[in-house]
Scaffold this motif. Structure first.
Motif, PDB file in Angstrom:
ATOM      1  N   MET A 175       0.850  -1.167   0.000  1.00 27.69           N
ATOM      2  CA  MET A 175       0.000   0.000   0.000  1.00 27.69           C
ATOM      3  C   MET A 175       0.902   1.240   0.000  1.00 27.69           C
ATOM      4  O   MET A 175       1.743   1.419   0.873  1.00 27.69           O
ATOM      5  N   ALA A 176       0.722   2.093  -0.982  1.00 22.58           N
ATOM      6  CA  ALA A 176       1.579   3.266  -1.154  1.00 22.58           C
ATOM      7  C   ALA A 176       1.503   4.214   0.037  1.00 22.58           C
ATOM      8  O   ALA A 176       2.521   4.777   0.452  1.00 22.58           O
ATOM      9  N   ALA A 177       0.314   4.405   0.584  1.00 25.92           N
ATOM     10  CA  ALA A 177       0.160   5.322   1.726  1.00 25.92           C
ATOM     11  C   ALA A 177       0.977   4.842   2.915  1.00 25.92           C
ATOM     12  O   ALA A 177       1.639   5.628   3.594  1.00 25.92           O
ATOM     13  N   ARG A 178       0.939   3.554   3.170  1.00 28.60           N
ATOM     14  CA  ARG A 178       1.686   2.996   4.296  1.00 28.60           C
ATOM     15  C   ARG A 178       3.188   3.116   4.075  1.00 28.60           C
ATOM     16  O   ARG A 178       3.945   3.491   4.980  1.00 28.60           O
ATOM     17  N   ALA A 179       3.645   2.841   2.854  1.00 37.25           N
ATOM     18  CA  ALA A 179       5.070   2.946   2.539  1.00 37.25           C
ATOM     19  C   ALA A 179       5.556   4.387   2.689  1.00 37.25           C
ATOM     20  O   ALA A 179       6.629   4.629   3.259  1.00 37.25           O
ATOM     21  N   ILE A 193      -2.107  11.994   3.232  1.00 35.15           N
ATOM     22  CA  ILE A 193      -3.540  12.220   3.356  1.00 35.15           C
ATOM     23  C   ILE A 193      -4.206  11.129   2.539  1.00 35.15           C
ATOM     24  O   ILE A 193      -3.970  11.010   1.334  1.00 35.15           O
ATOM     25  N   LEU A 194      -5.022  10.313   3.186  1.00 35.86           N
ATOM     26  CA  LEU A 194      -5.727   9.234   2.500  1.00 35.86           C
ATOM     27  C   LEU A 194      -7.216   9.514   2.606  1.00 35.86           C
ATOM     28  O   LEU A 194      -7.769   9.564   3.707  1.00 35.86           O
ATOM     29  N   LEU A 201      -1.927   3.016   9.760  1.00 31.57           N
ATOM     30  CA  LEU A 201      -2.024   4.408   9.337  1.00 31.57           C
ATOM     31  C   LEU A 201      -2.667   5.279  10.415  1.00 31.57           C
ATOM     32  O   LEU A 201      -2.262   6.421  10.624  1.00 31.57           O
ATOM     33  N   GLU A 202      -3.656   4.756  11.108  1.00 30.89           N
ATOM     34  CA  GLU A 202      -4.304   5.506  12.189  1.00 30.89           C
ATOM     35  C   GLU A 202      -3.323   5.855  13.296  1.00 30.89           C
ATOM     36  O   GLU A 202      -3.437   6.915  13.916  1.00 30.89           O
ATOM     37  N   ASP A 203      -2.364   4.989  13.530  1.00 33.12           N
ATOM     38  CA  ASP A 203      -1.382   5.194  14.598  1.00 33.12           C
ATOM     39  C   ASP A 203      -0.231   6.114  14.202  1.00 33.12           C
ATOM     40  O   ASP A 203       0.533   6.542  15.063  1.00 33.12           O
ATOM     41  N   ALA A 204      -0.102   6.410  12.920  1.00 29.43           N
ATOM     42  CA  ALA A 204       1.022   7.225  12.448  1.00 29.43           C
ATOM     43  C   ALA A 204       0.714   8.715  12.625  1.00 29.43           C
ATOM     44  O   ALA A 204      -0.340   9.184  12.183  1.00 29.43           O
ATOM     45  N   PRO A 205       1.631   9.472  13.244  1.00 30.45           N
ATOM     46  CA  PRO A 205       1.381  10.889  13.481  1.00 30.45           C
ATOM     47  C   PRO A 205       1.402  11.748  12.213  1.00 30.45           C
ATOM     48  O   PRO A 205       0.868  12.848  12.199  1.00 30.45           O
ATOM     49  N   ASN A 206       1.992  11.235  11.141  1.00 31.06           N
ATOM     50  CA  ASN A 206       2.116  11.993   9.899  1.00 31.06           C
ATOM     51  C   ASN A 206       1.043  11.631   8.869  1.00 31.06           C
ATOM     52  O   ASN A 206       1.155  11.949   7.699  1.00 31.06           O
ATOM     53  N   VAL A 207      -0.028  10.959   9.324  1.00 30.40           N
ATOM     54  CA  VAL A 207      -1.084  10.507   8.424  1.00 30.40           C
ATOM     55  C   VAL A 207      -2.421  11.107   8.847  1.00 30.40           C
ATOM     56  O   VAL A 207      -2.753  11.140  10.035  1.00 30.40           O
ATOM     57  N   ARG A 208      -3.158  11.553   7.855  1.00 32.11           N
ATOM     58  CA  ARG A 208      -4.517  12.041   8.103  1.00 32.11           C
ATOM     59  C   ARG A 208      -5.462  11.202   7.260  1.00 32.11           C
ATOM     60  O   ARG A 208      -5.355  11.180   6.026  1.00 32.11           O
ATOM     61  N   LEU A 209      -6.364  10.490   7.915  1.00 29.67           N
ATOM     62  CA  LEU A 209      -7.345   9.657   7.226  1.00 29.67           C
ATOM     63  C   LEU A 209      -8.655  10.421   7.122  1.00 29.67           C
ATOM     64  O   LEU A 209      -9.157  10.953   8.119  1.00 29.67           O
ATOM     65  N   LEU A 210      -9.205  10.464   5.918  1.00 32.48           N
ATOM     66  CA  LEU A 210     -10.438  11.202   5.681  1.00 32.48           C
ATOM     67  C   LEU A 210     -11.479  10.309   4.992  1.00 32.48           C
ATOM     68  O   LEU A 210     -11.614  10.319   3.770  1.00 32.48           O
ATOM     69  N   PRO A 211     -12.213   9.518   5.779  1.00 34.36           N
ATOM     70  CA  PRO A 211     -13.303   8.742   5.173  1.00 34.36           C
ATOM     71  C   PRO A 211     -14.446   9.685   4.798  1.00 34.36           C
ATOM     72  O   PRO A 211     -14.501  10.831   5.264  1.00 34.36           O
ATOM     73  N   ARG A 212     -15.348   9.207   3.947  1.00 32.30           N
ATOM     74  CA  ARG A 212     -16.499  10.005   3.505  1.00 32.30           C
ATOM     75  C   ARG A 212     -16.063  11.355   2.924  1.00 32.30           C
ATOM     76  O   ARG A 212     -16.643  12.392   3.209  1.00 32.30           O
ATOM     77  N   THR A 213     -15.016  11.324   2.097  1.00 29.00           N
ATOM     78  CA  THR A 213     -14.449  12.564   1.571  1.00 29.00           C
ATOM     79  C   THR A 213     -14.356  12.523   0.053  1.00 29.00           C
ATOM     80  O   THR A 213     -13.868  11.557  -0.518  1.00 29.00           O
TER      81      THR A 213
END
Length: 84
Positions: A1-5, A14-15, A49-61
């Protein structure tokens, strides 16, 4: 998964997903990824990804691109991120 890498290498990630859950069609797939069921892979990847401080997850976006990436979470607000 590119976001995780990218996140593991320290990149800001930003996912966004139009659906309330990440994973797309893999959620219903019977395939295996890295030796585990697709759904387990999704769950493990999203959890990391939820645990990573440099990641922002945006469901319903919803995401638009017009020289500037425009993310619209739900119907409540519009967030703009310059691509610099």
């Amino acid at each position: 998964m590119a976001a995780r890498a990218a996140a593991e290498k320290g990149g800001r990630v930003i996912l966004a997903d139009l659906e309330p859950e990440f994973g797309g069609a893999l959620k219903w797939s019977s395939e295996t990824i890295d030796g585990e069921p697709a759904r387990a892979f999704i769950d493990r990847s999203v959890s990391a990804l939820e645990d990573a401080p440099n990641v922002r997850l945006l469901p319903r976006t919803t995401v638009w691109f017009h020289g500037l990436m425009i993310l619209r979470p739900g119907l409540m607000r519009c967030v703009r991120f310059p691509l610099v």
